[in-house]
Design a protein around this motif. Sequence first.
Motif, PDB file in Angstrom:
ATOM      1  N   ARG A  51      44.450  53.920  43.536  1.00  0.00           N
ATOM      2  CA  ARG A  51      44.935  52.438  43.634  1.00  0.00           C
ATOM      3  C   ARG A  51      45.262  52.170  45.047  1.00  0.00           C
ATOM      4  O   ARG A  51      46.677  52.183  45.580  1.00  0.00           O
ATOM      5  CB  ARG A  51      46.142  52.486  42.897  1.00  0.00           C
ATOM      6  CG  ARG A  51      46.046  50.889  43.032  1.00  0.00           C
ATOM      7  CD  ARG A  51      47.262  50.598  41.401  1.00  0.00           C
ATOM      8  NE  ARG A  51      47.007  48.916  41.363  1.00  0.00           N
ATOM      9  CZ  ARG A  51      47.896  48.115  41.919  1.00  0.00           C
ATOM     10  NH1 ARG A  51      48.440  48.665  43.178  1.00  0.00           N
ATOM     11  NH2 ARG A  51      47.863  46.698  41.110  1.00  0.00           N
ATOM     12  N   ASP A  52      43.944  50.898  45.832  1.00  0.00           N
ATOM     13  CA  ASP A  52      44.362  50.935  46.593  1.00  0.00           C
ATOM     14  C   ASP A  52      44.608  51.737  47.854  1.00  0.00           C
ATOM     15  O   ASP A  52      45.492  51.639  48.969  1.00  0.00           O
ATOM     16  CB  ASP A  52      45.875  49.944  46.866  1.00  0.00           C
ATOM     17  CG  ASP A  52      45.626  48.619  45.847  1.00  0.00           C
ATOM     18  OD1 ASP A  52      44.408  48.422  45.831  1.00  0.00           O
ATOM     19  OD2 ASP A  52      46.746  47.859  45.087  1.00  0.00           O
ATOM     20  N   GLY A  53      44.188  52.682  47.648  1.00  0.00           N
ATOM     21  CA  GLY A  53      43.855  54.053  48.842  1.00  0.00           C
ATOM     22  C   GLY A  53      45.308  54.392  48.686  1.00  0.00           C
ATOM     23  O   GLY A  53      45.239  55.721  49.338  1.00  0.00           O
ATOM     24  N   ALA A  54      46.012  54.362  47.630  1.00  0.00           N
ATOM     25  CA  ALA A  54      46.885  55.961  47.738  1.00  0.00           C
ATOM     26  C   ALA A  54      46.723  56.065  45.906  1.00  0.00           C
ATOM     27  O   ALA A  54      46.009  55.880  45.225  1.00  0.00           O
ATOM     28  CB  ALA A  54      48.397  54.654  47.829  1.00  0.00           C
ATOM     29  N   SER A  65      39.154  59.217  29.751  1.00  0.00           N
ATOM     30  CA  SER A  65      38.985  59.594  31.940  1.00  0.00           C
ATOM     31  C   SER A  65      38.976  59.154  32.981  1.00  0.00           C
ATOM     32  O   SER A  65      40.415  58.335  32.206  1.00  0.00           O
ATOM     33  CB  SER A  65      36.936  59.261  31.487  1.00  0.00           C
ATOM     34  OG  SER A  65      37.181  57.640  31.791  1.00  0.00           O
ATOM     35  N   ASP A  66      39.159  59.924  33.659  1.00  0.00           N
ATOM     36  CA  ASP A  66      39.772  59.287  35.146  1.00  0.00           C
ATOM     37  C   ASP A  66      39.593  58.046  35.471  1.00  0.00           C
ATOM     38  O   ASP A  66      40.562  56.845  35.880  1.00  0.00           O
ATOM     39  CB  ASP A  66      40.004  59.961  36.216  1.00  0.00           C
ATOM     40  CG  ASP A  66      40.069  61.423  36.009  1.00  0.00           C
ATOM     41  OD1 ASP A  66      40.397  61.593  35.450  1.00  0.00           O
ATOM     42  OD2 ASP A  66      39.703  62.177  36.718  1.00  0.00           O
ATOM     43  N   GLU A  67      38.674  57.323  35.055  1.00  0.00           N
ATOM     44  CA  GLU A  67      37.958  55.877  35.057  1.00  0.00           C
ATOM     45  C   GLU A  67      38.839  55.232  33.796  1.00  0.00           C
ATOM     46  O   GLU A  67      39.442  54.023  34.520  1.00  0.00           O
ATOM     47  CB  GLU A  67      37.055  55.725  34.883  1.00  0.00           C
ATOM     48  CG  GLU A  67      36.253  54.369  35.537  1.00  0.00           C
ATOM     49  CD  GLU A  67      36.415  53.426  36.546  1.00  0.00           C
ATOM     50  OE1 GLU A  67      36.541  52.080  36.617  1.00  0.00           O
ATOM     51  OE2 GLU A  67      36.837  54.144  37.623  1.00  0.00           O
ATOM     52  N   GLN A  68      39.481  55.158  32.714  1.00  0.00           N
ATOM     53  CA  GLN A  68      40.001  54.540  31.739  1.00  0.00           C
ATOM     54  C   GLN A  68      41.382  54.721  32.485  1.00  0.00           C
ATOM     55  O   GLN A  68      42.543  53.562  32.001  1.00  0.00           O
ATOM     56  CB  GLN A  68      40.263  55.135  30.441  1.00  0.00           C
ATOM     57  CG  GLN A  68      38.466  54.742  30.019  1.00  0.00           C
ATOM     58  CD  GLN A  68      38.548  55.456  28.888  1.00  0.00           C
ATOM     59  OE1 GLN A  68      37.813  56.717  28.668  1.00  0.00           O
ATOM     60  NE2 GLN A  68      37.790  55.104  27.428  1.00  0.00           N
ATOM     61  N   ALA A  69      41.901  55.377  33.217  1.00  0.00           N
ATOM     62  CA  ALA A  69      43.339  55.943  33.285  1.00  0.00           C
ATOM     63  C   ALA A  69      43.587  55.263  35.139  1.00  0.00           C
ATOM     64  O   ALA A  69      44.629  54.316  35.079  1.00  0.00           O
ATOM     65  CB  ALA A  69      43.183  57.000  33.780  1.00  0.00           C
ATOM     66  N   ARG A  70      42.495  54.817  35.738  1.00  0.00           N
ATOM     67  CA  ARG A  70      42.657  53.927  36.300  1.00  0.00           C
ATOM     68  C   ARG A  70      42.420  52.464  36.310  1.00  0.00           C
ATOM     69  O   ARG A  70      43.122  51.425  36.550  1.00  0.00           O
ATOM     70  CB  ARG A  70      41.336  54.222  37.757  1.00  0.00           C
ATOM     71  CG  ARG A  70      41.359  52.822  38.832  1.00  0.00           C
ATOM     72  CD  ARG A  70      40.228  53.273  39.908  1.00  0.00           C
ATOM     73  NE  ARG A  70      38.909  52.846  39.047  1.00  0.00           N
ATOM     74  CZ  ARG A  70      38.728  51.325  39.207  1.00  0.00           C
ATOM     75  NH1 ARG A  70      39.419  50.803  39.326  1.00  0.00           N
ATOM     76  NH2 ARG A  70      38.049  50.856  38.168  1.00  0.00           N
ATOM     77  N   GLN A  71      41.875  52.137  35.529  1.00  0.00           N
ATOM     78  CA  GLN A  71      41.419  50.677  34.251  1.00  0.00           C
ATOM     79  C   GLN A  71      42.942  50.737  33.854  1.00  0.00           C
ATOM     80  O   GLN A  71      43.718  49.089  34.437  1.00  0.00           O
ATOM     81  CB  GLN A  71      40.639  50.650  33.701  1.00  0.00           C
ATOM     82  CG  GLN A  71      38.988  50.253  34.364  1.00  0.00           C
ATOM     83  CD  GLN A  71      37.823  50.461  33.027  1.00  0.00           C
ATOM     84  OE1 GLN A  71      38.657  50.553  31.957  1.00  0.00           O
ATOM     85  NE2 GLN A  71      36.732  50.638  33.671  1.00  0.00           N
ATOM     86  N   ALA A  72      44.002  51.030  33.482  1.00  0.00           N
ATOM     87  CA  ALA A  72      45.254  51.309  32.933  1.00  0.00           C
ATOM     88  C   ALA A  72      46.002  51.448  33.397  1.00  0.00           C
ATOM     89  O   ALA A  72      46.706  50.216  33.782  1.00  0.00           O
ATOM     90  CB  ALA A  72      44.961  52.460  31.458  1.00  0.00           C
TER      91      ALA A  72
END
Length: 78
Positions: A51-54, A65-72
């Motif tokens: 998230r924002d490079g971190a 999925s990792d994408e769902q985790a990022r979206q959440a």
Amino acid sequence: MSATEGKYTGLWLHHGDWEGKEFSHELAEYHHDEHPGAVGATEMRHAVVERDGAEIAVWVPAHWSDEQARQALESNFW
């Protein structure tokens, strides 16, 4: 030695008492029973998303999925 040393620690991104809080567990994936006997356990997993490079450690349902985790994380960032 801290209580979280040697454990998988991250932000809890699922409903329940831990939502939005830091959570630690010895295993990277396990069955979490929020309220024993109520609706059963949810298989959760530890993940690291960007998230924002971190890199941010989170706990999410194991089937996400990792994408769902990022979206959440982005939609519920505390």
